[in-house]
Design a protein around this motif. Structure first.
Motif, short mmCIF file in Angstrom:
data_model
loop_
_atom_site.label_atom_id
_atom_site.label_comp_id
_atom_site.label_asym_id
_atom_site.label_seq_id
_atom_site.Cartn_x
_atom_site.Cartn_y
_atom_site.Cartn_z
N GLY A 32 5.21 2.26 14.29
CA GLY A 32 4.31 3.18 13.62
C GLY A 32 4.14 2.85 12.15
N LYS A 89 0.66 1.56 10.55
CA LYS A 89 0.08 2.32 9.44
C LYS A 89 -0.20 1.41 8.25
CE LYS A 89 1.67 6.42 8.71
NZ LYS A 89 2.52 7.56 8.31
N GLN A 90 0.72 0.50 7.96
CA GLN A 90 0.53 -0.43 6.85
C GLN A 90 -0.64 -1.37 7.11
OE1 GLN A 90 2.16 -0.27 3.98
NE2 GLN A 90 0.91 -1.91 3.17
N GLN A 117 -3.88 0.63 6.69
CA GLN A 117 -4.14 0.89 5.28
C GLN A 117 -4.65 -0.35 4.57
OE1 GLN A 117 -0.52 2.50 3.71
NE2 GLN A 117 -1.04 4.61 4.26
#
Length: 123
Positions: free
Chosen positions: A27, A31-32, A35
């Motif tokens: 996760g 997410k990184q 982004q």
């Protein structure tokens, strides 16, 4: 006297913990990547998806699910070998389906934006 072996509760707990910790790493990595992609939008999301930093935690999740599922089948009375043989194709099939679904959702987000995959929005 007939001896009934103890079910593998340790493997069940270990599989759960492996899946949980690998899921947290997966996760955070995903997410990184999202982004970085949403801030740059230069490279395509599909080319960034199969990175080692994302595949390794996903394999960890799959191994943890396999251990949890096979130990769970043993707890319910399946013999050990049968439990492992039944859990393997189920785990691989679900892992492949989830990976493909993740890829298609990220492709949809790349083409139409993140509002297209917002599941909290009604109508």
């Amino acid at each position: 006297m007939y001896y009934l072996p103890e079910p593998p509760y340790f493997l069940m707990i270990a599989g759960f913990l492996v899946s949980l910790t690998s899921g947290a790493a997966f996760g955070a990595t995903l997410k990184q990547i999202v982004q970085n992609w949403s801030s740059d939008r230069i490279s395509s999301m599909s080319s960034q998806l199969p990175t080692v930093s994302l595949v390794v935690p996903f394999i960890g999740i799959t191994i943890g699910v396999y251990l949890f599922l096979s130990a769970g089948l043993e707890v319910f009375g399946f013999p050990g070998l049968i439990a492992y043989v039944v859990a393997l194709p189920l785990t691989l099939f679900l892992g492949i389906l989830i990976w493909r679904q993740l890829g298609s959702m990220l492709t949809l987000a790349e083409k139409e934006g993140f509002a297209a995959i917002d599941i909290d929005r009604w109508g």
